[in-house]
Design a protein around this motif. Structure first.
Motif, PDB file in Angstrom:
ATOM      1  N   PRO A  52       0.820  -1.204   0.000  1.00 17.69           N
ATOM      2  CA  PRO A  52       0.000   0.000   0.000  1.00 17.69           C
ATOM      3  C   PRO A  52       0.859   1.260   0.000  1.00 17.69           C
ATOM      4  O   PRO A  52       1.986   1.252   0.497  1.00 17.69           O
ATOM      5  CB  PRO A  52      -0.783  -0.120   1.296  1.00 17.69           C
ATOM      6  N   PRO A  53       0.308   2.349  -0.535  1.00 25.03           N
ATOM      7  CA  PRO A  53       1.046   3.613  -0.505  1.00 25.03           C
ATOM      8  C   PRO A  53       1.245   4.088   0.932  1.00 25.03           C
ATOM      9  O   PRO A  53       0.574   3.635   1.869  1.00 25.03           O
ATOM     10  CB  PRO A  53       0.139   4.567  -1.275  1.00 25.03           C
ATOM     11  N   VAL A  54       2.146   5.004   1.073  1.00 23.88           N
ATOM     12  CA  VAL A  54       2.476   5.525   2.402  1.00 23.88           C
ATOM     13  C   VAL A  54       1.240   6.161   3.049  1.00 23.88           C
ATOM     14  O   VAL A  54       0.998   6.023   4.253  1.00 23.88           O
ATOM     15  CB  VAL A  54       3.619   6.559   2.277  1.00 23.88           C
ATOM     16  N   VAL A  55       0.468   6.847   2.196  1.00 23.45           N
ATOM     17  CA  VAL A  55      -0.729   7.504   2.740  1.00 23.45           C
ATOM     18  C   VAL A  55      -1.676   6.474   3.352  1.00 23.45           C
ATOM     19  O   VAL A  55      -2.246   6.667   4.437  1.00 23.45           O
ATOM     20  CB  VAL A  55      -1.441   8.311   1.634  1.00 23.45           C
ATOM     21  N   VAL A  56      -1.858   5.388   2.642  1.00 26.01           N
ATOM     22  CA  VAL A  56      -2.748   4.322   3.144  1.00 26.01           C
ATOM     23  C   VAL A  56      -2.211   3.761   4.438  1.00 26.01           C
ATOM     24  O   VAL A  56      -2.946   3.480   5.393  1.00 26.01           O
ATOM     25  CB  VAL A  56      -2.918   3.221   2.079  1.00 26.01           C
ATOM     26  N   VAL A  57      -0.872   3.584   4.495  1.00 28.73           N
ATOM     27  CA  VAL A  57      -0.272   3.048   5.715  1.00 28.73           C
ATOM     28  C   VAL A  57      -0.522   3.981   6.888  1.00 28.73           C
ATOM     29  O   VAL A  57      -0.869   3.546   8.002  1.00 28.73           O
ATOM     30  CB  VAL A  57       1.245   2.829   5.491  1.00 28.73           C
ATOM     31  N   LEU A  58      -0.345   5.301   6.638  1.00 23.69           N
ATOM     32  CA  LEU A  58      -0.571   6.258   7.722  1.00 23.69           C
ATOM     33  C   LEU A  58      -2.038   6.250   8.178  1.00 23.69           C
ATOM     34  O   LEU A  58      -2.342   6.320   9.373  1.00 23.69           O
ATOM     35  CB  LEU A  58      -0.177   7.660   7.254  1.00 23.69           C
ATOM     36  N   VAL A  59      -2.928   6.203   7.188  1.00 27.06           N
ATOM     37  CA  VAL A  59      -4.357   6.159   7.545  1.00 27.06           C
ATOM     38  C   VAL A  59      -4.687   4.921   8.370  1.00 27.06           C
ATOM     39  O   VAL A  59      -5.404   4.974   9.374  1.00 27.06           O
ATOM     40  CB  VAL A  59      -5.236   6.225   6.277  1.00 27.06           C
ATOM     41  N   CYS A  60      -4.143   3.785   7.973  1.00 23.62           N
ATOM     42  CA  CYS A  60      -4.394   2.537   8.722  1.00 23.62           C
ATOM     43  C   CYS A  60      -3.851   2.646  10.141  1.00 23.62           C
ATOM     44  O   CYS A  60      -4.472   2.165  11.106  1.00 23.62           O
ATOM     45  CB  CYS A  60      -3.751   1.361   7.997  1.00 23.62           C
ATOM     46  N   PHE A  61      -2.658   3.286  10.285  1.00 23.28           N
ATOM     47  CA  PHE A  61      -2.080   3.413  11.622  1.00 23.28           C
ATOM     48  C   PHE A  61      -2.973   4.297  12.506  1.00 23.28           C
ATOM     49  O   PHE A  61      -3.212   3.991  13.682  1.00 23.28           O
ATOM     50  CB  PHE A  61      -0.669   3.998  11.512  1.00 23.28           C
ATOM     51  N   LEU A  62      -3.469   5.405  11.917  1.00 21.76           N
ATOM     52  CA  LEU A  62      -4.339   6.290  12.695  1.00 21.76           C
ATOM     53  C   LEU A  62      -5.650   5.592  13.081  1.00 21.76           C
ATOM     54  O   LEU A  62      -6.177   5.773  14.189  1.00 21.76           O
ATOM     55  CB  LEU A  62      -4.626   7.557  11.899  1.00 21.76           C
TER      56      LEU A  62
END
Length: 732
Positions: free
Chosen positions: A452-462
């Motif tokens: 997944p893109p970095v943005v998706v990873v950040l969203v998942c973490f949040l």
């Protein structure tokens, strides 16, 4: 009511002229016969002229208002004259019974007479039985006053028994049996009239001083509970879970303090109830103690004699109208006494423990451990760890961090809870470890496969962080709420309020009107004693009646048919006896009330017995209301017999009390002979429309018709002197 003047009977048959005069004066001197207004004289027909002086004494005595003479037998040897003293012809009415056995005869000059077959009382006895009834006596005199010559021969058609002692005794015995029996009421006697004395002072809330010690103690108890409730609300916040607010131990202390406050208030209420306990009315010291606790009582109220008399009268009247027996009334008053008698304020201590039981205080002081972690929480841990690990190989690091954070939050939710049950949650800890361990590789593999893109990873973490915080906080808040409910802190204000209300109720029911209620208890005891006195005397009278009937009638007397009427009169007697008792029910000893009621019952029974002997058992005694349109309970055949006898054709065959040889002296030329029809008032409702309009309604169990056939004017000889039987003149 004013009773009818009784009909007094004077028997002059077979007496010499001197003995007849002596009998007349003896009657005047008889103190048992104070009223001679209505006088019935029975005499021998042949002796009438010789008894002229006796009749002169009677008619000039100013004691006799109406005199009815019943001469018996033949008046003259030739059978063609009826001799009557001139003084009798002027001031008396005469019914001539030529032959006591009589004949059956139709009212016609050509009618032949036949022998009358009589298996019972003689015609004379039956005639005298009805003539001694006041209404019949007066009606007979009215008819004779309109009869030419004033002399008539009676013809009879009668039904009904003689108004003898057996009839009255049987009726009275039946009536007593009804009033002393089990009664016909289908439920307990109504006690609504006594509600004022059962429920106490109206407005119990005003008896508790709003600023007094009791009310202040309630407010303090409620305030402590409110503080505990506020602490629990704060504990449910996320900050308290994370350590920024008070923890579970602080909240637990606040709840325990609420338990101590409730226990202290309960003890105060128990001390108040103990201080005011009294079986005999509050003392001044007790009133001062209650005042010190904040209970303000009105001045003592005592019973109103006039109101209590009206209350008892309504109670007895309504109960007897429903068919309640007198013994049933005694038991109803006994039960009422238990309801009205103050129980004492200590009797409410059990109610205190019901409102505020020990288990409630124990729950507050030693609450149960907080509920365990919810079973759904490990699922949130799995999702949190998996979402935080989708960054591929880098996700191993972020997943481990999130897993450690998750386990830290779970640990805080256990140790920060009130009374944490660490051992009970140990298995649940294992479940969370398994969820984290499974979530980490699941997220890493998902990240490696999807890149997944970095943005998706950040969203998942949040999202993972949000799920972790939200899930743990919701579980924490839910557990705090459940623990708050189980601790009982929410029940404290209601329990304190109900304890105060209980004191108000006791102040109303037990303290404010204790003197009034105790007065009513004493009055009930006196009322019960009075009724018991009536019961005792009626029971004794019933035994006497049974003995008399066994001795006189060789049995119980059977069914008199007069029981409903006699029962009504007996109820009036009971009311008359009890009426003065109600007026004095607030005074005196119960034994004295019982004695007076029994004595008055005995006296009125004697009055009734004497009155019935003179006027018949159906006539209302002086203390009772007359029975109009009552029904004696006869069968249809009996009613038909009464109707036939009372409404018979007076020109037809009747039992004429005349010798066959004397029938020629009777005036058969009259259009219609004098007619005296009579029937009991008690069958008026059943037979009124079936009988002629000229029926005389009487207060006796007799019915029938008396035919008064005039003696021809030429056959009536008025005799003015007894010196020479041949002297005299026909009635003009």
């Amino acid at each position: 009511m004013t009773p009818h003047p009784r009909v007094v009977v004077l028997n002059l048959r077979g007496k010499s002229p001197t003995a007849a005069v002596e009998a007349t004066y003896a009657l005047f001197d008889d103190e048992s016969q104070p009223d001679l207004t209505r006088l019935l004289v029975v005499d021998g027909a042949a002796d009438l002229p010789a008894h002229e002086r006796a009749y002169e004494v009677l008619l000039t005595s100013a004691r006799v208002e109406t005199l009815l003479c019943v001469p018996v037998g033949r008046s003259s040897l030739d059978g063609r004259r009826f001799r009557v003293p001139g003084v009798v012809g002027q001031g008396a009415r005469v019914i001539w019974v030529g032959d006591a056995a009589g004949v059956d005869w139709r009212f016609a000059a050509s009618a032949a007479a036949t022998m009358h077959r009589n298996e019972g009382e003689s015609g004379l006895h039956r005639l005298l039985g009805v003539l001694t009834i006041t209404e019949v006596f007066e009606r007979a005199c009215e008819i004779l006053a309109e009869t030419p010559g004033g002399v008539a021969s009676p013809g009879l058609r009668l039904v009904g028994a003689s108004a003898d002692d057996v009839t009255f005794l049987t009726a009275l015995g039946e009536a007593i049996g009804r009033l002393l029996g089990p009664g016909a009421a289908d439920s307990a006697a109504p006690t609504d009239s006594f509600d004022e004395y059962k429920h106490g002072y109206q407005g119990s809330a005003t008896l508790i001083d709003q600023g007094g010690p009791l009310k202040s103690a309630e407010a303090a108890c409620t305030a402590t509970a409110a503080q505990a409730d506020a602490a629990l609300e704060q504990l449910a916040d996320l900050g308290s879970l994370l350590g920024a607010g008070p923890g579970g131990s602080s909240a637990r202390g606040a709840v325990a303090a609420a338990g101590d406050g409730l226990a202290e208030y309960r003890n105060l209420v128990e001390r108040v109830l103990d201080a005011g306990h009294t079986p005999d009315g509050l003392t001044p010291r007790q009133r001062d103690l209650l005042k010190g606790y904040g209970v303000s009582l009105p001045e003592p109220v005592r019973i109103d004699p006039s109101m209590s008399a009206e209350t008892f009268d309504r109670f007895v009247t309504a109960s007897m109208a429903r068919g309640e027996s007198l013994p049933g009334l005694v038991e109803s008053l006994r039960a009422l006494e238990r309801q009205v008698r103050p129980m004492g304020s200590r009797s409410y201590l059990q109610r205190v423990r019901e409102i505020c039981p020990d288990r409630l205080i124990d729950r507050l002081r030693s609450p149960a451990p907080a509920p365990g972690l919810p079973s759904w929480l490990p699922v949130a841990g799995f999702l949190t760890t998996a979402l935080a690990s989708v960054a591929g190989l880098l996700g191993v690091v972020t997943g481990v961090v999130m897993g450690i954070a998750w386990m830290a939050l779970v640990t805080l939710s256990v140790v920060r809870a009130p009374d944490p049950d660490v051992s009970g949650n140990r298995r649940m800890f294992g479940g969370h470890v398994v969820a984290v361990v499974l979530g980490l590789p699941s997220g890493v593999l998902a990240g490696i496969n999807t890149e997944p893109p970095v943005v998706v990873v950040l969203v998942c973490f949040l999202i993972a962080v949000g799920i972790a915080v939200g899930a743990v906080h919701e579980a924490w808040r839910t557990r705090v709420i459940r623990w708050r409910h189980s601790s009982g802190v929410a029940e404290v204000p209601g329990a304190a309020e109900r304890l105060t209300a209980l004191v108000g109720q006791v102040a109303s029911d037990e303290w404010a009107r204790v003197s009034l209620r105790l007065d009513m208890v004493d009055a009930i005891i006196r009322a019960r004693a009075a009724i018991a006195g009536v019961v005792a005397e009626l029971g004794s009278r019933a035994e006497d009646i049974q003995e008399q009937l066994q001795r006189v009638a060789h049995g119980t007397g059977g069914d008199s048919g007069l029981s409903p009427v006699a029962t009504g009169y007996l109820k009036d007697l009971v009311h008359r006896v009890l009426e003065p008792r109600w007026g004095a029910v607030t005074l005196g000893k119960a034994a004295k009330h019982e004695e007076l009621a029994r004595s008055e019952t005995r006296r009125l029974l004697g009055v009734w017995t004497s009155y019935a002997e003179s006027n018949g058992p159906l006539d209302a005694p002086p203390f009772a209301e007359p029975v109009e349109n009552g029904y004696l309970g006869q069968s249809d055949e009996d009613l038909d017999e009464i109707a036939a006898a009372t409404g018979c054709d007076v020109r037809g065959v009747m039992w004429q009390l005349s010798a066959p040889a004397d029938l020629s002296m009777l005036d058969t030329g009259a259009v219609r002979p004098g007619t005296l029809r009579f029937a009991p008032r008690a069958v008026r409702l059943a037979l009124g429309r079936r009988l002629p309009a000229d029926v005389t309604w009487i207060s006796a169990p007799h019915a029938g018709c008396v035919r008064l056939v005039p003696v021809r004017l030429g056959a009536v000889q008025r005799v003015w002197s007894t010196a020479n039987d041949d002297q005299g003149e026909p009635v003009p």
